[in-house]
Design a protein around this motif. Structure first.
Motif, PDB file in Angstrom:
ATOM      1  N   LEU A 299       0.809  -1.207   0.000  1.00 46.25           N
ATOM      2  CA  LEU A 299       0.000   0.000   0.000  1.00 46.25           C
ATOM      3  C   LEU A 299       0.848   1.265   0.000  1.00 46.25           C
ATOM      4  CD1 LEU A 299      -2.707  -1.113   2.568  1.00 46.25           C
ATOM      5  CD2 LEU A 299      -3.130  -0.568   0.182  1.00 46.25           C
ATOM      6  N   LEU A 300       2.046   1.183   0.573  1.00 46.08           N
ATOM      7  CA  LEU A 300       2.841   2.389   0.792  1.00 46.08           C
ATOM      8  C   LEU A 300       3.912   2.625  -0.259  1.00 46.08           C
ATOM      9  CD1 LEU A 300       3.311   2.057   4.671  1.00 46.08           C
ATOM     10  CD2 LEU A 300       1.752   3.593   3.456  1.00 46.08           C
ATOM     11  N   ASP A 301       4.354   1.584  -0.947  1.00 43.89           N
ATOM     12  CA  ASP A 301       5.449   1.726  -1.902  1.00 43.89           C
ATOM     13  C   ASP A 301       4.910   1.695  -3.331  1.00 43.89           C
ATOM     14  OD1 ASP A 301       7.748   1.745  -3.366  1.00 43.89           O
ATOM     15  OD2 ASP A 301       8.568  -0.131  -2.579  1.00 43.89           O
ATOM     16  N   PRO A 302       4.798   2.859  -3.988  1.00 48.26           N
ATOM     17  CA  PRO A 302       4.223   2.872  -5.348  1.00 48.26           C
ATOM     18  C   PRO A 302       5.108   2.217  -6.390  1.00 48.26           C
ATOM     19  CG  PRO A 302       5.075   5.037  -4.766  1.00 48.26           C
ATOM     20  CD  PRO A 302       5.147   4.210  -3.518  1.00 48.26           C
ATOM     21  N   MET A 303       6.400   1.994  -6.093  1.00 51.41           N
ATOM     22  CA  MET A 303       7.316   1.390  -7.056  1.00 51.41           C
ATOM     23  C   MET A 303       7.688  -0.044  -6.688  1.00 51.41           C
ATOM     24  SD  MET A 303       7.812   3.518  -9.496  1.00 51.41           S
ATOM     25  CE  MET A 303       6.171   4.211  -9.307  1.00 51.41           C
ATOM     26  N   GLY A 304       7.071  -0.601  -5.662  1.00 52.36           N
ATOM     27  CA  GLY A 304       7.412  -1.949  -5.227  1.00 52.36           C
ATOM     28  C   GLY A 304       7.002  -3.000  -6.239  1.00 52.36           C
ATOM     29  N   PRO A 305       7.585  -4.194  -6.155  1.00 55.41           N
ATOM     30  CA  PRO A 305       7.276  -5.254  -7.121  1.00 55.41           C
ATOM     31  C   PRO A 305       5.832  -5.751  -7.027  1.00 55.41           C
ATOM     32  CG  PRO A 305       8.637  -6.102  -5.341  1.00 55.41           C
ATOM     33  CD  PRO A 305       8.607  -4.616  -5.173  1.00 55.41           C
ATOM     34  N   LEU A 306       5.217  -5.579  -5.866  1.00 54.92           N
ATOM     35  CA  LEU A 306       3.821  -5.968  -5.672  1.00 54.92           C
ATOM     36  C   LEU A 306       3.099  -4.760  -5.093  1.00 54.92           C
ATOM     37  CD1 LEU A 306       1.965  -8.436  -5.985  1.00 54.92           C
ATOM     38  CD2 LEU A 306       2.494  -9.030  -3.621  1.00 54.92           C
ATOM     39  N   ARG A 307       2.210  -4.168  -5.873  1.00 55.25           N
ATOM     40  CA  ARG A 307       1.603  -2.892  -5.521  1.00 55.25           C
ATOM     41  C   ARG A 307       0.087  -2.990  -5.502  1.00 55.25           C
ATOM     42  NH1 ARG A 307       0.730   2.035  -3.269  1.00 55.25           N
ATOM     43  NH2 ARG A 307      -0.060   3.580  -4.712  1.00 55.25           N
ATOM     44  N   LEU A 308      -0.522  -2.492  -4.429  1.00 55.59           N
ATOM     45  CA  LEU A 308      -1.973  -2.378  -4.318  1.00 55.59           C
ATOM     46  C   LEU A 308      -2.308  -0.907  -4.163  1.00 55.59           C
ATOM     47  CD1 LEU A 308      -4.868  -3.374  -3.954  1.00 55.59           C
ATOM     48  CD2 LEU A 308      -4.347  -3.839  -1.540  1.00 55.59           C
ATOM     49  N   ASP A 309      -2.949  -0.336  -5.176  1.00 54.52           N
ATOM     50  CA  ASP A 309      -3.355   1.061  -5.127  1.00 54.52           C
ATOM     51  C   ASP A 309      -4.395   1.227  -4.013  1.00 54.52           C
ATOM     52  OD1 ASP A 309      -4.726   3.564  -5.643  1.00 54.52           O
ATOM     53  OD2 ASP A 309      -3.823   3.541  -7.644  1.00 54.52           O
ATOM     54  N   TRP A 310      -4.107   2.107  -3.034  1.00 55.20           N
ATOM     55  CA  TRP A 310      -5.005   2.241  -1.887  1.00 55.20           C
ATOM     56  C   TRP A 310      -6.410   2.654  -2.313  1.00 55.20           C
ATOM     57  CZ3 TRP A 310      -7.295   6.927  -1.019  1.00 55.20           C
ATOM     58  CH2 TRP A 310      -6.717   8.057  -1.635  1.00 55.20           C
ATOM     59  N   ARG A 311      -6.538   3.376  -3.447  1.00 50.36           N
ATOM     60  CA  ARG A 311      -7.855   3.786  -3.922  1.00 50.36           C
ATOM     61  C   ARG A 311      -8.661   2.601  -4.437  1.00 50.36           C
ATOM     62  NH1 ARG A 311      -4.895   8.339  -7.406  1.00 50.36           N
ATOM     63  NH2 ARG A 311      -3.562   6.492  -7.572  1.00 50.36           N
ATOM     64  N   TYR A 312      -7.960   1.527  -4.798  1.00 50.12           N
ATOM     65  CA  TYR A 312      -8.638   0.339  -5.329  1.00 50.12           C
ATOM     66  C   TYR A 312      -8.896  -0.696  -4.234  1.00 50.12           C
ATOM     67  CZ  TYR A 312      -9.740  -3.385  -8.673  1.00 50.12           C
ATOM     68  OH  TYR A 312     -10.361  -4.369  -9.382  1.00 50.12           O
ATOM     69  N   MET A 313      -8.371  -0.451  -3.046  1.00 44.00           N
ATOM     70  CA  MET A 313      -8.433  -1.459  -1.990  1.00 44.00           C
ATOM     71  C   MET A 313      -9.856  -1.902  -1.638  1.00 44.00           C
ATOM     72  SD  MET A 313      -6.545  -1.483   1.703  1.00 44.00           S
ATOM     73  CE  MET A 313      -6.563  -2.963   2.726  1.00 44.00           C
ATOM     74  N   PRO A 314     -10.842  -0.985  -1.515  1.00 39.60           N
ATOM     75  CA  PRO A 314     -12.200  -1.463  -1.177  1.00 39.60           C
ATOM     76  C   PRO A 314     -12.743  -2.466  -2.186  1.00 39.60           C
ATOM     77  CG  PRO A 314     -12.039   0.898  -0.844  1.00 39.60           C
ATOM     78  CD  PRO A 314     -10.772   0.483  -1.546  1.00 39.60           C
ATOM     79  N   LYS A 315     -12.473  -2.225  -3.481  1.00 36.39           N
ATOM     80  CA  LYS A 315     -12.960  -3.151  -4.496  1.00 36.39           C
ATOM     81  C   LYS A 315     -12.145  -4.442  -4.516  1.00 36.39           C
ATOM     82  CE  LYS A 315     -14.507  -3.297  -9.295  1.00 36.39           C
ATOM     83  NZ  LYS A 315     -14.691  -2.526 -10.545  1.00 36.39           N
ATOM     84  N   ALA A 316     -10.852  -4.336  -4.192  1.00 39.17           N
ATOM     85  CA  ALA A 316      -9.969  -5.506  -4.245  1.00 39.17           C
ATOM     86  C   ALA A 316     -10.088  -6.390  -3.011  1.00 39.17           C
ATOM     87  CB  ALA A 316      -8.522  -5.047  -4.407  1.00 39.17           C
ATOM     88  N   LEU A 317     -10.641  -5.853  -1.926  1.00 41.94           N
ATOM     89  CA  LEU A 317     -10.649  -6.590  -0.657  1.00 41.94           C
ATOM     90  C   LEU A 317     -11.320  -7.956  -0.746  1.00 41.94           C
ATOM     91  CD1 LEU A 317      -9.709  -6.423   2.250  1.00 41.94           C
ATOM     92  CD2 LEU A 317     -11.875  -5.305   2.831  1.00 41.94           C
ATOM     93  N   PRO A 318     -12.506  -8.091  -1.383  1.00 44.32           N
ATOM     94  CA  PRO A 318     -13.100  -9.439  -1.482  1.00 44.32           C
ATOM     95  C   PRO A 318     -12.211 -10.411  -2.240  1.00 44.32           C
ATOM     96  CG  PRO A 318     -14.723  -7.749  -1.975  1.00 44.32           C
ATOM     97  CD  PRO A 318     -13.403  -7.055  -1.922  1.00 44.32           C
ATOM     98  N   TRP A 319     -11.537  -9.926  -3.295  1.00 38.95           N
ATOM     99  CA  TRP A 319     -10.641 -10.794  -4.072  1.00 38.95           C
ATOM    100  C   TRP A 319      -9.464 -11.240  -3.216  1.00 38.95           C
ATOM    101  CZ3 TRP A 319      -5.626 -11.131  -5.753  1.00 38.95           C
ATOM    102  CH2 TRP A 319      -5.375 -11.964  -6.851  1.00 38.95           C
ATOM    103  N   PHE A 320      -8.872 -10.310  -2.482  1.00 39.47           N
ATOM    104  CA  PHE A 320      -7.741 -10.663  -1.624  1.00 39.47           C
ATOM    105  C   PHE A 320      -8.169 -11.578  -0.491  1.00 39.47           C
ATOM    106  CE2 PHE A 320      -5.313  -7.376  -3.747  1.00 39.47           C
ATOM    107  CZ  PHE A 320      -4.011  -7.856  -3.649  1.00 39.47           C
ATOM    108  N   THR A 321      -9.377 -11.402  -0.012  1.00 37.18           N
ATOM    109  CA  THR A 321      -9.877 -12.306   1.030  1.00 37.18           C
ATOM    110  C   THR A 321      -9.944 -13.734   0.513  1.00 37.18           C
ATOM    111  OG1 THR A 321     -11.170 -10.519   2.037  1.00 37.18           O
ATOM    112  CG2 THR A 321     -11.807 -12.784   2.572  1.00 37.18           C
TER     113      THR A 321
END
Length: 434
Positions: free
Chosen positions: A87-109
């Motif tokens: 969530l905090l590193d925009p250039m990291g190898p694995l990135r989750l855009d915080w603005r997309y997190m609510p929509k992505a949460l069920p998938w990550f669950t």
């Protein structure tokens, strides 16, 4: 090129003039075009629909690596610890855009739920069953379209630089041996004998003799398109808006024509498949997208002989006829947000220190595409609705690898026969999400 042309009616081909095609393939990426080619070999009338020209979606910019060694799901238990950094590193190898997190949460669950031992091992078995036959399927397909020269079967490397990474690499090697993945441990000097431009920072790595790479992913698609057209396949640039299944087959509504009818439809439009899948099957599928980036370096032809992945830096470098392609990183930000091309340019920074001299980024071109990803890391390959709807999507970063085999399976399913390639299709069935 002399494509193999098959004529003669298939036993299930229809002569109904009101039916526009025996099969409509939705999606002209690597999987859709491979399916169209395989279906045309059966003498079927095939039409391919896509909003873009063939091969211009995710298939255009993939890493070109036939990743048969990658038999493990996209995430393991360590992802839980990585979530804050994602969530905090925009250039990291694995990135989750915080603005997309609510929509992505069920998938990550669901992804985390699939990390339990039993479903995780089921995913490994399902991926392995496809991967171990994928390269042979590509050999058959490329031979059929006289394009075997596009495939380089010379293996690939996974390298490490830090001494403390040796233990992680050995653990990975042991896991791969357990899964019967061909793998060899190599020293840094042995790797540099094959790839002399790699730096002395490389301590060692793994060599995968059963892998390969293509020298031009778009040209692979183009070769399939030309051969399919010689078999009578028609490619149309058109967006499918909706559709429904009826007694006669499937009716599709597109953006530039009256309703189109077909006896069967193959849904193979990658990350864009979820909406149409729900309309045609009645099942909502937890499909999300791994946004992948690449940076193409046109002045670096010949820098590497085979694909090389960095263990610590988590990206891959693949030699192609147009230069050296740096690819990798995963970003979860959905289909709508604009690309963050800084992530593509970050790949050049990641390469620094891996070579004896820095890579030339002059005239480099960045790219971003959408990889279709399901939380169990397995694609959907299935026949539903009495065989009228065939599904071939959700291959995440293994779309290129598994495309030719998927096409053979779809051709079998279209002929209402059991798959001759994979004995058990249950891991890939749509019903696992119903």
């Amino acid at each position: 090129m002399k494509p193999e042309i098959t004529t003669g009616a298939h036993p299930q081909a229809t002569s109904d003039p009101n039916v526009a095609a025996d099969i409509v393939v939705i999606g002209a990426g690597i999987i859709g075009t491979a399916c169209a080619m395989a279906l045309s070999q059966q003498g079927l009338r095939v039409v391919v629909l896509d909003s873009q020209p063939p091969g211009m979606g995710a298939s255009y910019g993939n890493a070109g690596h036939m990743a048969t060694e990658q038999v493990f799901p996209i995430a393991d238990a360590a992802i839980v610890k990585q979530l804050p950094k994602m969530l905090l590193d925009p250039m990291g190898p694995l990135r989750l855009d915080w603005r997309y997190m609510p929509k992505a949460l069920p998938w990550f669950t669901r992804l985390l739920w699939n990390l339990r031992p039993a479903p995780y091992q089921a995913s490994v078995a399902g991926i392995r069953a496809l991967n171990e036959q994928s390269l042979a399927a590509w050999q058959r397909l490329l031979d059929r379209v006289d394009s075997r020269h596009l495939l380089k079967e010379e293996g690939s490397f996974l390298v490490y630089e830090k001494a403390d990474a040796a233990e992680e690499l050995e653990a990975l090697r042991a896991r791969m041996v357990e899964q019967q993945v061909p793998v060899e441990g190599w020293t840094g000097d042995a790797i540099r004998d094959v790839a002399p431009q790699l730096s002395d920072n490389i301590q060692g790595g793994l060599f995968f003799p059963g892998t390969a790479h293509v020298i031009n992913p778009w040209q692979v698609v183009n070769s399939l398109v030309r051969a399919a057209e010689a078999n009578g396949v028609e490619f149309r640039q058109s967006t499918v808006l909706t559709g429904h299944v009826n007694d006669q087959g499937v009716t599709l509504q597109t953006d530039n024509a009256s309703p189109m009818t077909a006896s069967k439809v193959v849904l193979a439009c990658g990350a864009h498949s979820a909406k149409l899948a729900a309309v045609l099957t009645g099942i909502r599928i937890p499909l999300d997208t791994e946004r992948g980036y690449h940076l193409m370096l046109p002045n670096e032809r010949g820098r590497l002989p085979v694909a090389v992945t960095s263990l610590e830096r988590r990206f891959i470098m693949t030699p192609m006829d147009e230069g050296l392609r740096l690819a990798g990183t995963v970003e979860f930000a959905g289909l709508q947000r604009p690309a963050n091309m800084q992530r593509a340019w970050q790949l050049h920074k990641l390469s620094q220190g891996l070579f004896r001299s820095e890579l030339d980024a002059t005239d480099a071109t960045p790219w971003m595409g959408f990889r279709p990803s399901l939380p169990d890391s397995l694609p959907i390959i299935d026949s539903v609705k009495d065989g009228k709807v065939l599904l071939a999507f959700g291959h995440h970063h293994l779309g290129l690898t598994q495309a030719a085999l998927t096409a053979e399976i779809i051709a079998d399913l279209a002929a209402r026969s059991h798959s001759q390639q994979v004995a058990d299709l249950s891991p890939y069935r749509l019903s696992r999400f119903s």
